[in-house]
Write a protein that holds these residues in place. Structure first.
Motif, PDB file in Angstrom:
ATOM      1  N   UNK A   8       0.827  -1.211   0.000  1.00  0.00           N
ATOM      2  CA  UNK A   8       0.000   0.000   0.000  1.00  0.00           C
ATOM      3  C   UNK A   8       0.861   1.262   0.000  1.00  0.00           C
ATOM      4  N   UNK A   9       1.945   1.258   0.758  1.00  0.00           N
ATOM      5  CA  UNK A   9       2.852   2.414   0.787  1.00  0.00           C
ATOM      6  C   UNK A   9       3.484   2.609  -0.593  1.00  0.00           C
ATOM      7  N   UNK A  10       3.960   1.524  -1.192  1.00  0.00           N
ATOM      8  CA  UNK A  10       4.584   1.625  -2.525  1.00  0.00           C
ATOM      9  C   UNK A  10       3.580   2.132  -3.553  1.00  0.00           C
ATOM     10  N   UNK A  11       2.388   1.605  -3.490  1.00  0.00           N
ATOM     11  CA  UNK A  11       1.339   1.976  -4.444  1.00  0.00           C
ATOM     12  C   UNK A  11       0.932   3.440  -4.276  1.00  0.00           C
ATOM     13  N   UNK A  12       0.652   3.835  -3.039  1.00  0.00           N
ATOM     14  CA  UNK A  12       0.218   5.211  -2.779  1.00  0.00           C
ATOM     15  C   UNK A  12       1.316   6.216  -3.109  1.00  0.00           C
ATOM     16  N   UNK A  13       2.543   5.908  -2.722  1.00  0.00           N
ATOM     17  CA  UNK A  13       3.642   6.843  -3.002  1.00  0.00           C
ATOM     18  C   UNK A  13       3.900   6.927  -4.505  1.00  0.00           C
ATOM     19  N   UNK A  14       3.698   5.834  -5.222  1.00  0.00           N
ATOM     20  CA  UNK A  14       3.837   5.870  -6.679  1.00  0.00           C
ATOM     21  C   UNK A  14       2.793   6.757  -7.329  1.00  0.00           C
ATOM     22  N   UNK A  15       1.545   6.652  -6.867  1.00  0.00           N
ATOM     23  CA  UNK A  15       0.481   7.495  -7.422  1.00  0.00           C
ATOM     24  C   UNK A  15       0.714   8.971  -7.114  1.00  0.00           C
ATOM     25  N   UNK A  16       1.055   9.268  -5.859  1.00  0.00           N
ATOM     26  CA  UNK A  16       1.274  10.673  -5.482  1.00  0.00           C
ATOM     27  C   UNK A  16       2.506  11.222  -6.200  1.00  0.00           C
ATOM     28  N   UNK A 147      -4.136  -0.568 -14.592  1.00  0.00           N
ATOM     29  CA  UNK A 147      -5.045  -0.488 -15.730  1.00  0.00           C
ATOM     30  C   UNK A 147      -6.511  -0.569 -15.315  1.00  0.00           C
ATOM     31  N   UNK A 148      -6.773  -0.518 -13.998  1.00  0.00           N
ATOM     32  CA  UNK A 148      -8.160  -0.479 -13.544  1.00  0.00           C
ATOM     33  C   UNK A 148      -8.639   0.973 -13.558  1.00  0.00           C
ATOM     34  N   UNK A 149      -9.897   1.176 -13.239  1.00  0.00           N
ATOM     35  CA  UNK A 149     -10.592   2.445 -13.484  1.00  0.00           C
ATOM     36  C   UNK A 149      -9.850   3.708 -13.059  1.00  0.00           C
ATOM     37  N   UNK A 150      -9.759   4.008 -11.773  1.00  0.00           N
ATOM     38  CA  UNK A 150      -9.203   5.302 -11.396  1.00  0.00           C
ATOM     39  C   UNK A 150      -7.698   5.413 -11.602  1.00  0.00           C
ATOM     40  N   UNK A 151      -6.888   4.359 -11.408  1.00  0.00           N
ATOM     41  CA  UNK A 151      -5.465   4.527 -11.716  1.00  0.00           C
ATOM     42  C   UNK A 151      -5.216   4.822 -13.203  1.00  0.00           C
ATOM     43  N   UNK A 152      -5.961   4.149 -14.066  1.00  0.00           N
ATOM     44  CA  UNK A 152      -5.823   4.416 -15.495  1.00  0.00           C
ATOM     45  C   UNK A 152      -6.314   5.826 -15.814  1.00  0.00           C
ATOM     46  N   UNK A 154      -6.231   8.380 -13.834  1.00  0.00           N
ATOM     47  CA  UNK A 154      -5.194   9.291 -13.350  1.00  0.00           C
ATOM     48  C   UNK A 154      -4.073   9.412 -14.370  1.00  0.00           C
ATOM     49  N   UNK A 155      -3.647   8.295 -14.918  1.00  0.00           N
ATOM     50  CA  UNK A 155      -2.571   8.316 -15.922  1.00  0.00           C
ATOM     51  C   UNK A 155      -3.007   9.058 -17.178  1.00  0.00           C
ATOM     52  N   UNK A 156      -4.248   8.841 -17.591  1.00  0.00           N
ATOM     53  CA  UNK A 156      -4.761   9.530 -18.783  1.00  0.00           C
ATOM     54  C   UNK A 156      -4.828  11.032 -18.537  1.00  0.00           C
ATOM     55  N   UNK A 157      -5.339  11.451 -17.376  1.00  0.00           N
ATOM     56  CA  UNK A 157      -5.418  12.879 -17.067  1.00  0.00           C
ATOM     57  C   UNK A 157      -4.032  13.526 -17.003  1.00  0.00           C
ATOM     58  N   UNK A 158      -3.082  12.838 -16.385  1.00  0.00           N
ATOM     59  CA  UNK A 158      -1.714  13.362 -16.327  1.00  0.00           C
ATOM     60  C   UNK A 158      -1.132  13.506 -17.733  1.00  0.00           C
ATOM     61  N   UNK A 159      -1.369  12.505 -18.564  1.00  0.00           N
ATOM     62  CA  UNK A 159      -0.863  12.548 -19.944  1.00  0.00           C
ATOM     63  C   UNK A 159      -1.490  13.700 -20.714  1.00  0.00           C
ATOM     64  N   UNK A 160      -2.809  13.849 -20.604  1.00  0.00           N
ATOM     65  CA  UNK A 160      -3.490  14.936 -21.314  1.00  0.00           C
ATOM     66  C   UNK A 160      -3.023  16.304 -20.829  1.00  0.00           C
ATOM     67  N   UNK A 161      -2.783  16.439 -19.532  1.00  0.00           N
ATOM     68  CA  UNK A 161      -2.316  17.716 -18.991  1.00  0.00           C
ATOM     69  C   UNK A 161      -0.941  18.075 -19.547  1.00  0.00           C
TER      70      UNK A 161
END
Length: 194
Positions: A8-16, A147-152, A154-161
C-alpha cells in the motif's frame, strides 16, 4: 495472511509521485513561457517547480524503499539503480529505473546549475521530457492495478495535462517567432506605402 502494508505504501507513493512529477513537468513547461501575474510573479513558479521536484524526490524515495524492503517481490537495491537486471518484470522495472536515473541527473545538474554552462544545463534539462513518460509507462506496466478504473484515469489525465502544456508551449513559441516577422513585414509594407 501476508502483510500488505508495504504494498500500500509503494502503491500510494507511486500514485502521489506521479501527480507531483506531472505538476513539476507542467511548471517546467510554463517557466520559459514567462507566465506570471502581479499576484503570482514568475519567480514563484520557479520556486514552486523546484520545491515540487524535491517533494517528488521524497515521495519517490518512499516508493523505492518500500518496494525494496517488501519481501513479496524479488526487487533488490541494485535493481533500483541498474536498469533491466531485475528478476521481477525486468522491462517495466527497468523503465522506472531509467526514469529514476535521469531524475537523479536532473537533480544533480540543477543543484550545480551555477557551475554548468547554461546551454549544457538546458540540454540536460530537456531529458525531463523523457523521464516523465518513462515513469508513467513504468507505472502502467508494473502496477498491479494500474489499468483499472481510477489509476488508469489518473494516468490519462496526467498525460493529457502534459500534452496540453507542451502544445501550448509550442504554440506560444511559434507565435513569438512569427511576431518579429509580422512586424517586419508590416514595417516594410508601411515603408512602401509611404
Amino acid at each position: 495472511m501476508p502483510d500488505v502494508s508495504l504494498w500500500h505504501v509503494a502503491r500510494a507513493s507511486g500514485f502521489v509521485a506521479t501527480l507531483l512529477f506531472t505538476a513539476t513537468v507542467l511548471l517546467g513547461i510554463l517557466g520559459p513561457m514567462r507566465v506570471g501575474t502581479p499576484s503570482w510573479p514568475r519567480f514563484t513558479l520557479a520556486g514552486l517547480h523546484r520545491n515540487l521536484s524535491l517533494l517528488s524526490l521524497a515521495l519517490l524515495g518512499i516508493h523505492l524503499v518500500s518496494v525494496a524492503v517488501d519481501s513479496y517481490v524479488p526487487i533488490t537495491w541494485a535493481d533500483l539503480f541498474v536498469p533491466f537486471v531485475s528478476a521481477y518484470h525486468p522491462f517495466w522495472l527497468g523503465l522506472g529505473t531509467v526514469s529514476f536515473d535521469i531524475f537523479l541527473a536532473l537533480l544533480a545538474t540543477s543543484l550545480l546549475r551555477p557551475r554548468i554552462n547554461p546551454r549544457m544545463w538546458r540540454l540536460l534539462h530537456w531529458s525531463a521530457y523523457l523521464c516523465w513518460p518513462l515513469a508513467l509507462v513504468h507505472g502502467l506496466g508494473i502496477g498491479t492495478d494500474a489499468l483499472s478504473s481510477w489509476p488508469l484515469g489518473l494516468s490519462v489525465l496526467c498525460t493529457l495535462a502534459v500534452l496540453a502544456g507542451v502544445a501550448w508551449r509550442i504554440a506560444a513559441t511559434l507565435a513569438r517567432r512569427r511576431a518579429p516577422d509580422a512586424a517586419a513585414r508590416k514595417t516594410t509594407t508601411m515603408a512602401r506605402l509611404s
